[in-house]
Design an enzyme around this catalytic site. Structure first.
Site, PDB file in Angstrom:
ATOM      1  N   CYS A 104       0.864  -1.177   0.000  1.00 34.28           N
ATOM      2  CA  CYS A 104       0.000   0.000   0.000  1.00 34.28           C
ATOM      3  C   CYS A 104       0.899   1.223   0.000  1.00 34.28           C
ATOM      4  O   CYS A 104       2.107   1.115   0.151  1.00 34.28           O
ATOM      5  CB  CYS A 104      -0.919   0.002   1.212  1.00 34.28           C
ATOM      6  SG  CYS A 104      -2.252   1.230   1.088  1.00 34.28           S
ATOM      7  N   CYS A 106       0.001   4.271   1.832  1.00 41.65           N
ATOM      8  CA  CYS A 106      -0.335   5.272   2.864  1.00 41.65           C
ATOM      9  C   CYS A 106       0.795   5.540   3.847  1.00 41.65           C
ATOM     10  O   CYS A 106       0.878   6.623   4.413  1.00 41.65           O
ATOM     11  CB  CYS A 106      -1.624   4.910   3.590  1.00 41.65           C
ATOM     12  SG  CYS A 106      -1.623   3.281   4.330  1.00 41.65           S
ATOM     13  N   CYS A 114      -3.810   6.296   0.294  1.00 42.10           N
ATOM     14  CA  CYS A 114      -3.325   4.995  -0.198  1.00 42.10           C
ATOM     15  C   CYS A 114      -2.997   5.005  -1.685  1.00 42.10           C
ATOM     16  O   CYS A 114      -3.006   3.947  -2.330  1.00 42.10           O
ATOM     17  CB  CYS A 114      -4.362   3.920   0.103  1.00 42.10           C
ATOM     18  SG  CYS A 114      -4.757   3.806   1.851  1.00 42.10           S
ATOM     19  N   LYS A 180     -12.294  -4.786   2.848  1.00 41.07           N
ATOM     20  CA  LYS A 180     -11.724  -3.927   3.880  1.00 41.07           C
ATOM     21  C   LYS A 180     -12.683  -2.763   4.095  1.00 41.07           C
ATOM     22  O   LYS A 180     -12.982  -2.010   3.165  1.00 41.07           O
ATOM     23  CB  LYS A 180     -10.357  -3.427   3.429  1.00 41.07           C
ATOM     24  CG  LYS A 180      -9.700  -2.495   4.424  1.00 41.07           C
ATOM     25  CD  LYS A 180      -8.270  -2.207   4.013  1.00 41.07           C
ATOM     26  CE  LYS A 180      -7.607  -1.201   4.928  1.00 41.07           C
ATOM     27  NZ  LYS A 180      -6.215  -0.973   4.523  1.00 41.07           N
ATOM     28  N   ARG A 190      -2.585   3.411  12.713  1.00 44.10           N
ATOM     29  CA  ARG A 190      -2.123   4.624  12.030  1.00 44.10           C
ATOM     30  C   ARG A 190      -1.078   5.349  12.873  1.00 44.10           C
ATOM     31  O   ARG A 190      -0.227   6.048  12.322  1.00 44.10           O
ATOM     32  CB  ARG A 190      -3.326   5.494  11.660  1.00 44.10           C
ATOM     33  CG  ARG A 190      -4.141   4.802  10.562  1.00 44.10           C
ATOM     34  CD  ARG A 190      -5.391   5.542  10.151  1.00 44.10           C
ATOM     35  NE  ARG A 190      -6.154   4.730   9.201  1.00 44.10           N
ATOM     36  CZ  ARG A 190      -7.364   5.036   8.749  1.00 44.10           C
ATOM     37  NH1 ARG A 190      -7.952   6.153   9.156  1.00 44.10           N
ATOM     38  NH2 ARG A 190      -7.972   4.250   7.902  1.00 44.10           N
ATOM     39  N   ARG A 202     -10.857   7.567   4.020  1.00 46.47           N
ATOM     40  CA  ARG A 202     -10.667   6.563   2.970  1.00 46.47           C
ATOM     41  C   ARG A 202     -12.001   6.025   2.453  1.00 46.47           C
ATOM     42  O   ARG A 202     -12.076   4.936   1.902  1.00 46.47           O
ATOM     43  CB  ARG A 202      -9.840   5.397   3.521  1.00 46.47           C
ATOM     44  CG  ARG A 202      -8.536   5.801   4.191  1.00 46.47           C
ATOM     45  CD  ARG A 202      -7.478   4.725   4.012  1.00 46.47           C
ATOM     46  NE  ARG A 202      -6.419   4.722   4.989  1.00 46.47           N
ATOM     47  CZ  ARG A 202      -5.440   5.618   5.070  1.00 46.47           C
ATOM     48  NH1 ARG A 202      -5.403   6.653   4.247  1.00 46.47           N
ATOM     49  NH2 ARG A 202      -4.501   5.488   5.983  1.00 46.47           N
ATOM     50  N   GLU A 218     -17.073  -7.832  -3.765  1.00 48.08           N
ATOM     51  CA  GLU A 218     -15.628  -7.523  -3.697  1.00 48.08           C
ATOM     52  C   GLU A 218     -14.814  -8.821  -3.701  1.00 48.08           C
ATOM     53  O   GLU A 218     -13.786  -8.918  -4.380  1.00 48.08           O
ATOM     54  CB  GLU A 218     -15.310  -6.718  -2.432  1.00 48.08           C
ATOM     55  CG  GLU A 218     -15.851  -5.295  -2.427  1.00 48.08           C
ATOM     56  CD  GLU A 218     -15.042  -4.333  -3.299  1.00 48.08           C
ATOM     57  OE1 GLU A 218     -14.069  -4.771  -3.942  1.00 48.08           O
ATOM     58  OE2 GLU A 218     -15.391  -3.144  -3.341  1.00 48.08           O
ATOM     59  N   LYS A 233     -11.533  -7.673   6.870  1.00 45.11           N
ATOM     60  CA  LYS A 233     -10.874  -6.762   7.809  1.00 45.11           C
ATOM     61  C   LYS A 233     -11.781  -5.578   8.100  1.00 45.11           C
ATOM     62  O   LYS A 233     -12.294  -4.981   7.147  1.00 45.11           O
ATOM     63  CB  LYS A 233      -9.578  -6.285   7.161  1.00 45.11           C
ATOM     64  CG  LYS A 233      -8.854  -5.219   7.948  1.00 45.11           C
ATOM     65  CD  LYS A 233      -7.669  -4.734   7.182  1.00 45.11           C
ATOM     66  CE  LYS A 233      -7.048  -3.581   7.947  1.00 45.11           C
ATOM     67  NZ  LYS A 233      -5.978  -2.961   7.234  1.00 45.11           N
ATOM     68  N   SER A 260      -5.807  -3.421  14.791  1.00 43.06           N
ATOM     69  CA  SER A 260      -5.160  -2.726  15.910  1.00 43.06           C
ATOM     70  C   SER A 260      -6.140  -2.251  16.983  1.00 43.06           C
ATOM     71  O   SER A 260      -5.865  -2.362  18.173  1.00 43.06           O
ATOM     72  CB  SER A 260      -4.360  -1.544  15.374  1.00 43.06           C
ATOM     73  OG  SER A 260      -5.201  -0.645  14.662  1.00 43.06           O
ATOM     74  N   TYR A 299      -2.111  -9.055  16.296  1.00 43.61           N
ATOM     75  CA  TYR A 299      -1.034  -8.536  17.145  1.00 43.61           C
ATOM     76  C   TYR A 299      -0.865  -9.392  18.387  1.00 43.61           C
ATOM     77  O   TYR A 299       0.106  -9.246  19.111  1.00 43.61           O
ATOM     78  CB  TYR A 299      -1.306  -7.066  17.487  1.00 43.61           C
ATOM     79  CG  TYR A 299      -1.482  -6.247  16.222  1.00 43.61           C
ATOM     80  CD1 TYR A 299      -0.371  -5.843  15.482  1.00 43.61           C
ATOM     81  CD2 TYR A 299      -2.753  -5.959  15.718  1.00 43.61           C
ATOM     82  CE1 TYR A 299      -0.531  -5.156  14.286  1.00 43.61           C
ATOM     83  CE2 TYR A 299      -2.922  -5.271  14.533  1.00 43.61           C
ATOM     84  CZ  TYR A 299      -1.811  -4.869  13.821  1.00 43.61           C
ATOM     85  OH  TYR A 299      -1.963  -4.211  12.637  1.00 43.61           O
TER      86      TYR A 299
HETATM   87  C1  PBG Z   1      -2.985   0.154   4.907  1.00 50.29           C
HETATM   88  C2  PBG Z   1      -3.311  -0.661   6.087  1.00 50.29           C
HETATM   89  C3  PBG Z   1      -4.035  -0.252   7.212  1.00 50.29           C
HETATM   90  C4  PBG Z   1      -4.084  -1.360   8.070  1.00 50.29           C
HETATM   91  C5  PBG Z   1      -3.395  -2.395   7.455  1.00 50.29           C
HETATM   92  N1  PBG Z   1      -2.940  -1.942   6.216  1.00 50.29           N
HETATM   93  C6  PBG Z   1      -4.564   1.084   7.598  1.00 50.29           C
HETATM   94  C7  PBG Z   1      -5.652   1.754   6.895  1.00 50.29           C
HETATM   95  O1  PBG Z   1      -6.287   1.241   5.966  1.00 50.29           O
HETATM   96  O2  PBG Z   1      -5.898   2.880   7.289  1.00 50.29           O
HETATM   97  C8  PBG Z   1      -4.763  -1.368   9.408  1.00 50.29           C
HETATM   98  C9  PBG Z   1      -4.465  -2.524  10.265  1.00 50.29           C
HETATM   99  C10 PBG Z   1      -4.826  -2.386  11.693  1.00 50.29           C
HETATM  100  O3  PBG Z   1      -5.571  -1.494  12.128  1.00 50.29           O
HETATM  101  O4  PBG Z   1      -4.346  -3.237  12.449  1.00 50.29           O
HETATM  102  N2  PBG Z   1      -1.640   0.014   4.548  1.00 50.29           N
END
Ligand code: PBG
Length: 320
Positions: A104, A106, A114, A180, A190, A202, A218, A233, A260, A299
């Site tokens: 990605c 970002c 992104c 996603k 982030r 986004r 999708e 996700k 996260s 995690y």
């Molecule tokens: C984008 C990406 C994101 C996450 C994984 N890959 C962030 C986003 O889309 O803003 C988030 C993963 C997480 O929150 O653990 N590269």
């Protein structure tokens, strides 16, 4: 007898460990909103994952935090870039480890979006696809086994498949972040990856949390374009989508991303003594598997691998 008739089990080999690699040599920076998770210097990533690997973790997913960002995210396809450096270090230390590269822009763009922005500051799909080709090829050449495009850019899977095949990388697999959502659960990530959008959000490309049928569309698009894995996700608020995707494509490996914010909530409550962190974690991850996930990006992977290898641990992963 309860163990004898148990339907779902959790093991270290179900888990994928996320690794944040930073450009600073020697670094082991703690991430405030994700207790227990660190940004590692590329020279220390092998050390960072060694314990997990020894306990049966088979795969990692690598995120890079580059030295400098620009409007095009050029550091993302630098063959000497931070993710590439981290991937090379892991490959050298663990020949059998499955290395997944998050693909990605970002973390690499100064605006935190992104992709490449057009004159109206909207992600330009075609320009972005052209960059994703370069990033994927560079990451695969560094040693990644699986490319995981996470930007929800239309056509990303097909374009990356084509670029890999044209560069003699046809044995590299694609793990699509197929579904996603535009979720508030990415907040701590982030911080960790320093990839928050400087303005806007986004929602032009990530999915509306209210939509389920669209997720199936999708998924189907990504399969048609050549995805080898599907991913849902976040996980927790979307277990219905995990279950529906399992039924939609029984043959395809399915990944749930325990993101996260889900991790941070458990850690925050456990630190207060409000929940039993270990029991809650095992219950959550077992629920994701029961819903239909084959693999979970989490995690918690490192600590769960430890708990499951404790003498006397219930191998099902379910708390007593
Ligand atoms: C984008 C990406 C994101 C996450 C994984 N890959 C962030 C986003 O889309 O803003 C988030 C993963 C997480 O929150 O653990 N590269």
């Amino acid at each position: 007898m309860r163990a004898l008739v148990r339907e779902t089990s959790l093991s270290a080999s179900d888990l994928i460990l996320p690794v944040f690699v930073t450009h600073e040599a020697g670094a082991a920076h703690e991430i405030r909103s994700m207790p227990g998770i660190r940004q590692w210097g590329a020279d220390r990533v092998a050390e960072a994952v060694a314990d997990a690997v020894s306990r049966g973790i088979r795969a990692v997913i690598v995120f890079g935090i580059p030295r400098s960002k620009d409007s095009e995210g050029t550091a993302a396809w630098d063959d000497e870039g931070v993710a590439q450096e981290g991937i090379r270090a892991l490959r050298a230390a663990f020949p059998e480890l499955v290395i997944i590269a998050d693909t990605c822009m970002c973390e690499y763009t100064d605006h935190g979006h992104c992709g490449i922005l057009d004159v109206d500051n909207v992600v330009d799909n075609e320009e972005t696809l052209e960059r994703l080709r370069r990033i994927a090829v560079s990451q695969a050449n560094a040693g990644a086994d699986i490319i995981a495009p996470s930007g929800m850019i239309d056509g990303m899977v097909g374009t990356i498949r084509e670029a890999l095949d044209q560069n003699a990388l046809s044995d590299i697999a694609i793990m699509a972040y197929s579904t996603k959502y535009a979720s508030a659960f990415y907040g701590p990530f982030r911080d960790a990856a320093q990839g928050a959008p400087a303005f806007g959000d986004r929602r032009t490309h990530q999915m509306d949390p209210a939509n389920g049928r669209e997720a199936l569309r999708e998924n189907a698009l990504d399969i048609t374009e050549g995805a080898d894995f599907l991913m849902i996700k976040p996980a927790l608020a979307y277990l219905d989508i995990v279950a529906q995707t399992r039924n939609q494509f029984p043959q395809v490996p399915l990944v749930a991303y325990n993101v996260s914010g889900e991790y941070a909530m458990v850690k925050a409550a456990a630190t207060q003594g409000w929940v039993d962190g270990r029991a809650v974690t095992l219950e959550l991850l077992t629920g994701m598997k029961r819903a239909g996930a084959d693999l979970i990006i989490s995690y918690h992977s490192d600590e769960v691998a430890k708990w499951l290898s404790d003498v006397g641990a219930d191998p099902s992963g379910v708390a007593p």
